[in-house]
Write a protein that holds these residues in place. Structure first.
Motif, PDB file in Angstrom:
ATOM      1  N   UNK A 187      29.379  18.255 -24.864  1.00 19.47           N
ATOM      2  CA  UNK A 187      28.099  17.726 -24.405  1.00 19.47           C
ATOM      3  C   UNK A 187      28.332  16.862 -23.176  1.00 19.47           C
ATOM      4  N   UNK A 188      27.348  16.835 -22.291  1.00 19.53           N
ATOM      5  CA  UNK A 188      27.337  15.900 -21.170  1.00 19.53           C
ATOM      6  C   UNK A 188      26.198  14.918 -21.409  1.00 19.53           C
ATOM      7  N   UNK A 189      26.509  13.626 -21.367  1.00 21.70           N
ATOM      8  CA  UNK A 189      25.530  12.569 -21.636  1.00 21.70           C
ATOM      9  C   UNK A 189      25.203  11.844 -20.336  1.00 21.70           C
ATOM     10  N   UNK A 190      23.929  11.805 -19.963  1.00 21.78           N
ATOM     11  CA  UNK A 190      23.490  10.971 -18.847  1.00 21.78           C
ATOM     12  C   UNK A 190      23.206   9.596 -19.427  1.00 21.78           C
ATOM     13  N   UNK A 191      24.064   8.663 -19.078  1.00 20.22           N
ATOM     14  CA  UNK A 191      24.098   7.372 -19.761  1.00 20.22           C
ATOM     15  C   UNK A 191      24.575   6.334 -18.757  1.00 20.22           C
TER      16      UNK A 191
ATOM     17  N   UNK B 269      34.231  17.668 -27.440  1.00 19.84           N
ATOM     18  CA  UNK B 269      34.353  17.011 -26.142  1.00 19.84           C
ATOM     19  C   UNK B 269      33.018  16.391 -25.736  1.00 19.84           C
ATOM     20  N   UNK B 270      33.085  15.207 -25.167  1.00 20.86           N
ATOM     21  CA  UNK B 270      31.894  14.528 -24.671  1.00 20.86           C
ATOM     22  C   UNK B 270      32.212  13.969 -23.284  1.00 20.86           C
ATOM     23  N   UNK B 271      31.348  14.278 -22.314  1.00 21.26           N
ATOM     24  CA  UNK B 271      31.496  13.786 -20.948  1.00 21.26           C
ATOM     25  C   UNK B 271      30.301  12.918 -20.602  1.00 21.26           C
ATOM     26  N   UNK B 272      30.517  11.936 -19.736  1.00 19.98           N
ATOM     27  CA  UNK B 272      29.415  11.064 -19.323  1.00 19.98           C
ATOM     28  C   UNK B 272      29.156  11.208 -17.828  1.00 19.98           C
ATOM     29  N   UNK B 273      27.870  11.304 -17.472  1.00 15.62           N
ATOM     30  CA  UNK B 273      27.434  11.174 -16.086  1.00 15.62           C
ATOM     31  C   UNK B 273      26.721   9.831 -15.970  1.00 15.62           C
ATOM     32  N   UNK B 274      27.268   8.919 -15.171  1.00 11.34           N
ATOM     33  CA  UNK B 274      26.687   7.591 -15.009  1.00 11.34           C
ATOM     34  C   UNK B 274      26.259   7.417 -13.553  1.00 11.34           C
ATOM     35  N   UNK B 275      24.998   7.719 -13.235  1.00 14.35           N
ATOM     36  CA  UNK B 275      24.570   7.643 -11.843  1.00 14.35           C
ATOM     37  C   UNK B 275      24.624   6.235 -11.272  1.00 14.35           C
ATOM     38  N   UNK B 276      24.436   5.223 -12.110  1.00 11.61           N
ATOM     39  CA  UNK B 276      24.455   3.853 -11.603  1.00 11.61           C
ATOM     40  C   UNK B 276      25.866   3.478 -11.150  1.00 11.61           C
ATOM     41  N   UNK B 277      26.873   3.861 -11.918  1.00  8.61           N
ATOM     42  CA  UNK B 277      28.246   3.593 -11.513  1.00  8.61           C
ATOM     43  C   UNK B 277      28.574   4.317 -10.207  1.00  8.61           C
ATOM     44  N   UNK B 278      28.118   5.568 -10.082  1.00  3.77           N
ATOM     45  CA  UNK B 278      28.417   6.330  -8.873  1.00  3.77           C
ATOM     46  C   UNK B 278      27.693   5.755  -7.662  1.00  3.77           C
TER      47      UNK B 278
ATOM     48  N   UNK C  68      20.114  13.109 -22.426  1.00  8.19           N
ATOM     49  CA  UNK C  68      19.639  12.044 -21.550  1.00  8.19           C
ATOM     50  C   UNK C  68      19.095  10.897 -22.378  1.00  8.19           C
ATOM     51  N   UNK C  69      19.630   9.692 -22.168  1.00  5.86           N
ATOM     52  CA  UNK C  69      19.194   8.528 -22.939  1.00  5.86           C
ATOM     53  C   UNK C  69      18.346   7.607 -22.065  1.00  5.86           C
ATOM     54  N   UNK C  70      17.249   7.110 -22.631  1.00  9.94           N
ATOM     55  CA  UNK C  70      16.402   6.107 -21.999  1.00  9.94           C
ATOM     56  C   UNK C  70      16.036   6.558 -20.573  1.00  9.94           C
ATOM     57  N   UNK C  71      16.336   5.754 -19.563  1.00 11.56           N
ATOM     58  CA  UNK C  71      15.964   6.093 -18.192  1.00 11.56           C
ATOM     59  C   UNK C  71      16.812   7.212 -17.607  1.00 11.56           C
ATOM     60  N   UNK C  72      17.814   7.670 -18.347  1.00 11.55           N
ATOM     61  CA  UNK C  72      18.568   8.843 -17.938  1.00 11.55           C
ATOM     62  C   UNK C  72      17.829  10.138 -18.210  1.00 11.55           C
TER      63      UNK C  72
END
Length: 269
Positions: free
Chosen positions: A24-28, A50-59, A92-96
């Motif tokens: 899974x890919x988690x937008x978090x 497997x779990x991957x995270x996409x963190x747009x704020x960090x990027x 996608x969690x919350x504002x993600x």
């Protein structure tokens, strides 16, 4: 932090746990408070997967740049499309939530359909951007209003999003400079922290301004009664909704939420 109009964010996927091919890919968003995150919840729910995270704020914070949400989604979609195999689910969690939907739309446009699971989704608007800006300013000991600007309650963001992000960065940079001159204002504040705040508000602004376009056909929502996550017109009308009574941190730690995620993932394999 001063917003750099020439910087283009370099997006990334962080591995939260390695496992078998199904993943899974988690937008978090990474939390610095030690509180649980949606990434932690999904990692717990999917056992050895497997779990991957996409963190747009960090990027966005790392690059000091900004992109409209649609372009940001395209950057993440290219990374995800290159995974072998592609993810079994996009979370996608919350504002993600709006970014997760746009990523799925980008993937579908290229012929890759990935189901979407939204956890307590929130679809920001510009009022939230201003409210969060006011809250951040209070948290860093800023005065009641930015220097030379109207009171926080009367702030108006420029309509142009690039100008709005630049404005947000300038307000917080001025606050940081004022805090550095005041020993009681918290000397631990750093430019990196202001960059993180600006990236968060810039992301919310991008989400507030973004049209969702074509919504993926396969969407499931695990709902929370938290007031910020109430159903609204931006919830996909075809989504399957699983209501819960869980709020706040309990939503991210409850076995009930984890069981729903595991069950949903199990139906996709």
């Amino acid at each position: 932090m001063r917003f750099d109009e020439t910087a283009r964010p370099l997006v990334s996927l962080t591995t939260l746990r390695s496992g078998p091919a199904d993943h899974a890919v988690v937008v978090d968003f990474i939390k610095f408070s030690g509180q649980p995150s949606a990434g932690d919840l999904v990692t717990t729910a999917l056992a050895d997967r497997s779990v991957l995270r996409a963190d747009p704020v960090a990027d966005l914070s790392d690059s000091r740049g900004w992109l409209p949400l649609g372009e940001l989604a395209g950057e993440y979609a290219r990374l995800i499309a290159a995974l072998d195999p592609t993810p079994s689910v996009l979370v996608g969690y919350c504002s993600g939530a709006p970014l997760a939907l746009l990523i799925a739309g980008e993937l579908a446009h290229e012929g890759t359909r990935v189901p979407v699971l939204l956890l307590a989704p929130r679809f920001p608007d510009r009022r939230q951007v201003l409210d969060d800006l006011a809250g951040i300013r209070r948290s860093i000991g800023a005065a009641g209003q930015p220097p030379g600007r109207p009171p926080a309650a009367d702030l108006v963001l420029p309509q142009d999003p690039v100008a709005a992000v630049r404005y947000i960065g300038s307000v917080l940079s001025d606050d940081l400079a004022a805090a550095a001159e005041d020993d009681t204002a918290g000397t631990a504040l750093t430019d990196d922290l202001v960059a993180r705040y600006t990236a968060w508000l810039g992301y919310l602004l991008a989400a507030a301004d973004a049209p969702l376009g074509d919504v993926p056909a396969d969407v499931c929502i695990v709902a929370s009664p938290d007031p910020w996550s109430t159903p609204n017109r931006q919830w996909p009308t075809t989504a399957r909704i699983h209501p819960t009574t869980l709020t706040g941190a309990e939503f991210l730690t409850s076995p009930e939420t984890a069981a729903v995620i595991a069950s949903h993932f199990g139906t996709l394999r």
